[in-house]
Write a protein that holds these residues in place. Structure first.
Motif, mmCIF file in Angstrom:
data_model
loop_
_atom_site.group_PDB
_atom_site.id
_atom_site.type_symbol
_atom_site.label_atom_id
_atom_site.label_comp_id
_atom_site.label_asym_id
_atom_site.label_seq_id
_atom_site.Cartn_x
_atom_site.Cartn_y
_atom_site.Cartn_z
ATOM 1 N N PRO A 1 0.856 -1.184 0.000
ATOM 2 C CA PRO A 1 0.000 0.000 0.000
ATOM 3 C C PRO A 1 0.901 1.246 0.000
ATOM 4 O O PRO A 1 2.068 1.152 0.369
ATOM 5 N N PRO A 2 0.388 2.394 -0.416
ATOM 6 C CA PRO A 2 1.227 3.589 -0.440
ATOM 7 C C PRO A 2 1.664 3.961 0.969
ATOM 8 O O PRO A 2 0.984 3.655 1.943
ATOM 9 N N ASN A 3 2.804 4.575 1.044
ATOM 10 C CA ASN A 3 3.325 5.106 2.320
ATOM 11 C C ASN A 3 3.713 4.043 3.332
ATOM 12 O O ASN A 3 4.057 4.375 4.455
ATOM 13 N N ALA A 4 3.638 2.763 2.980
ATOM 14 C CA ALA A 4 4.157 1.740 3.907
ATOM 15 C C ALA A 4 5.675 1.926 3.941
ATOM 16 O O ALA A 4 6.270 2.294 2.931
ATOM 17 N N PRO A 5 6.310 1.715 5.119
ATOM 18 C CA PRO A 5 7.752 1.932 5.169
ATOM 19 C C PRO A 5 8.479 1.026 4.169
ATOM 20 O O PRO A 5 8.057 -0.107 3.945
ATOM 21 N N LEU A 6 9.543 1.539 3.580
ATOM 22 C CA LEU A 6 10.315 0.754 2.614
ATOM 23 C C LEU A 6 11.107 -0.308 3.359
ATOM 24 O O LEU A 6 11.787 -0.007 4.333
ATOM 25 N N PRO B 1 14.272 -2.819 3.940
ATOM 26 C CA PRO B 1 15.669 -2.663 3.548
ATOM 27 C C PRO B 1 15.908 -3.325 2.180
ATOM 28 O O PRO B 1 15.223 -4.289 1.846
ATOM 29 N N HIS B 2 16.843 -2.817 1.424
ATOM 30 C CA HIS B 2 17.222 -3.350 0.106
ATOM 31 C C HIS B 2 16.131 -3.194 -0.949
ATOM 32 O O HIS B 2 16.063 -3.964 -1.895
ATOM 33 N N THR B 3 15.232 -2.216 -0.763
ATOM 34 C CA THR B 3 14.262 -1.917 -1.822
ATOM 35 C C THR B 3 14.980 -1.060 -2.856
ATOM 36 O O THR B 3 15.381 0.056 -2.574
ATOM 37 N N HIS B 4 15.178 -1.625 -4.060
ATOM 38 C CA HIS B 4 15.997 -0.924 -5.057
ATOM 39 C C HIS B 4 15.176 -0.193 -6.113
ATOM 40 O O HIS B 4 15.691 0.681 -6.790
ATOM 41 N N ALA B 5 13.920 -0.606 -6.283
ATOM 42 C CA ALA B 5 13.084 0.072 -7.283
ATOM 43 C C ALA B 5 11.623 -0.006 -6.856
ATOM 44 O O ALA B 5 11.212 -0.981 -6.210
ATOM 45 N N VAL B 6 10.856 1.026 -7.190
ATOM 46 C CA VAL B 6 9.429 1.053 -6.849
ATOM 47 C C VAL B 6 8.654 1.540 -8.071
ATOM 48 O O VAL B 6 8.975 2.584 -8.632
ATOM 49 N N ILE B 7 7.676 0.735 -8.484
ATOM 50 C CA ILE B 7 6.755 1.203 -9.530
ATOM 51 C C ILE B 7 5.500 1.693 -8.815
ATOM 52 O O ILE B 7 4.839 0.927 -8.108
ATOM 53 N N LYS B 8 5.212 2.970 -8.978
ATOM 54 C CA LYS B 8 4.017 3.542 -8.336
ATOM 55 C C LYS B 8 2.904 3.587 -9.371
ATOM 56 O O LYS B 8 3.122 4.024 -10.502
ATOM 57 N N PHE B 9 1.724 3.138 -8.965
ATOM 58 C CA PHE B 9 0.581 3.165 -9.867
ATOM 59 C C PHE B 9 -0.329 4.343 -9.533
ATOM 60 O O PHE B 9 -0.257 4.884 -8.418
ATOM 61 N N LEU B 10 -1.180 4.701 -10.502
ATOM 62 C CA LEU B 10 -2.031 5.887 -10.316
ATOM 63 C C LEU B 10 -2.988 5.723 -9.138
ATOM 64 O O LEU B 10 -3.401 6.701 -8.540
ATOM 65 N N ASN C 1 -2.180 4.630 -6.387
ATOM 66 C CA ASN C 1 -1.295 4.707 -5.213
ATOM 67 C C ASN C 1 -0.721 3.385 -4.749
ATOM 68 O O ASN C 1 0.083 3.351 -3.823
ATOM 69 N N ARG C 2 -1.163 2.283 -5.344
ATOM 70 C CA ARG C 2 -0.536 1.014 -5.001
ATOM 71 C C ARG C 2 0.910 1.014 -5.495
ATOM 72 O O ARG C 2 1.229 1.695 -6.474
ATOM 73 N N GLU C 3 1.773 0.264 -4.850
ATOM 74 C CA GLU C 3 3.172 0.245 -5.265
ATOM 75 C C GLU C 3 3.662 -1.182 -5.462
ATOM 76 O O GLU C 3 3.290 -2.078 -4.705
ATOM 77 N N LEU C 4 4.495 -1.360 -6.469
ATOM 78 C CA LEU C 4 5.163 -2.639 -6.687
ATOM 79 C C LEU C 4 6.637 -2.410 -6.380
ATOM 80 O O LEU C 4 7.290 -1.599 -7.031
ATOM 81 N N ARG C 5 7.125 -3.095 -5.355
ATOM 82 C CA ARG C 5 8.489 -2.828 -4.892
ATOM 83 C C ARG C 5 9.410 -3.999 -5.200
ATOM 84 O O ARG C 5 9.041 -5.152 -4.977
ATOM 85 N N PHE C 6 10.596 -3.689 -5.675
ATOM 86 C CA PHE C 6 11.597 -4.722 -5.971
ATOM 87 C C PHE C 6 12.671 -4.678 -4.888
ATOM 88 O O PHE C 6 13.330 -3.665 -4.680
ATOM 89 N N ILE C 7 12.801 -5.814 -4.189
ATOM 90 C CA ILE C 7 13.709 -5.907 -3.040
ATOM 91 C C ILE C 7 14.752 -6.978 -3.350
ATOM 92 O O ILE C 7 14.391 -8.072 -3.800
#
Ligand SMILES: [Zn+2]
Length: 287
Positions: A88-93, A95-104, A106-112
């Motif tokens: 969900p948006p604004n959830a703390p990152l 560690p080792h999150t190197h890339a984030v795709i943000k969707f319109l 507000n959902r996020e896809l995070r690459f760790i």
């Protein structure tokens, strides 16, 4: 290291969450993970992808491909420890999150990726039905047929080799998607010693091996893949296939078919687990 079933599980999870969503932005925290033609001009790729819709998430061997309604696709190789998380948006990152795709929305896809062997590439004009030419043009290595789609004639042709079967099955340019876990399991299920010379396998035995590869991959996909340390699916869940492993990392434990102790040998630098009774080495005859 994620193999075909783990990547397939991630793809299925992501498909549900990101197909049809519009990309708002892509944030790269660790530029070194970007490889390929857009390595030095990643901002150009990010600008192009803004406001574009994800059209598909597909798998080619151990590679994950996100296509969009523009000529740019995103290819991800998970490496040793790469994983995606839908957040969900604004959830703390983490560690080792190197890339984030943000969707319109507000959902996020995070690459760790703690060990940073993973890579992300932006590539042009990829045909989801035939992704290899675009990947090769972008500098990716050639791949053999996908282990789940390999036909018997293709498999028999691959086995016409004096190489050791274990090494051949791990060679992604000959058959793509298998790694150490599922090769050891398939060879055990087919009663083939991992050091057997490929061309000495009879046609019947080769057919059995291909069936075993398919059975094991489908079963592992069904059970969410195998987790030893880092693998998680897109929901952060562990794979459940570990409990079904018959030989992999079961050195000195009883074979589940015959109770003989499982042994471990190094073949071409890789650990191989096998049962010395069920998987006898018969090097110079058809086995
Ligand atoms: Zn056995």
């Amino acid at each position: 290291m994620p193999e075909l079933p783990e990547v397939e599980n991630i793809v299925q999870g992501l498909r549900e969450h990101v197909v049809g969503r519009k990309i708002a932005n892509i944030i790269i925290h660790k530029p070194l993970i970007i490889k390929g033609p857009y390595r030095l001009r990643r901002q150009q790729a990010i600008d192009t992808l803004q406001s574009k819709t994800v059209t598909a998430v597909i798998r080619r061997a151990k590679r994950l491909i996100i296509t969009t309604d523009c000529p740019l696709s995103i290819i991800v190789q998970l490496g040793m420890t790469g994983k995606f998380l839908i957040s969900p948006p604004n959830a703390p990152l983490a560690p080792h999150t190197h890339a984030v795709i943000k969707f319109l929305d507000n959902r996020e896809l995070r690459f760790i990726d703690p060990r940073r062997f993973g890579r992300i590439c932006f590539i042009e004009n990829l045909d989801p039905e035939n992704p290899d030419p675009a990947m090769i043009a972008a500098g990716f290595g050639k791949l053999g047929p996908d282990a789940l789609d390999c036909t018997l004639p293709e498999f028999l042709q691959m086995l016409d080799s004096k190489r050791v079967i274990k090494t051949l099955l791990l060679d992604q340019t000959r058959i793509a998607g298998l790694g150490n876990i599922y090769v050891d399991e398939a060879l055990h299920q087919a009663n083939i010693h991992p050091a057997s010379i490929a061309c000495y396998l009879s046609k019947k035995k080769a057919e059995k091996l291909l069936t075993c590869i398919n059975n094991i991959l489908h079963s592992a996909i069904k059970h969410g893949g195998t987790t030893f340390s880092d693998y998680r699916n897109a929901y952060g869940e562990l794979g459940r296939f570990k409990q079904f492993l018959k030989v992999y990392q079961r050195t000195d434990q009883p074979c589940r078919k015959c109770s003989t102790s499982i042994e471990r040998v190094k073949i071409a630098g890789r650990s191989s687990h096998y049962c010395p009774k069920c998987q006898k080495l018969k090097p110079k005859s058809k086995v």
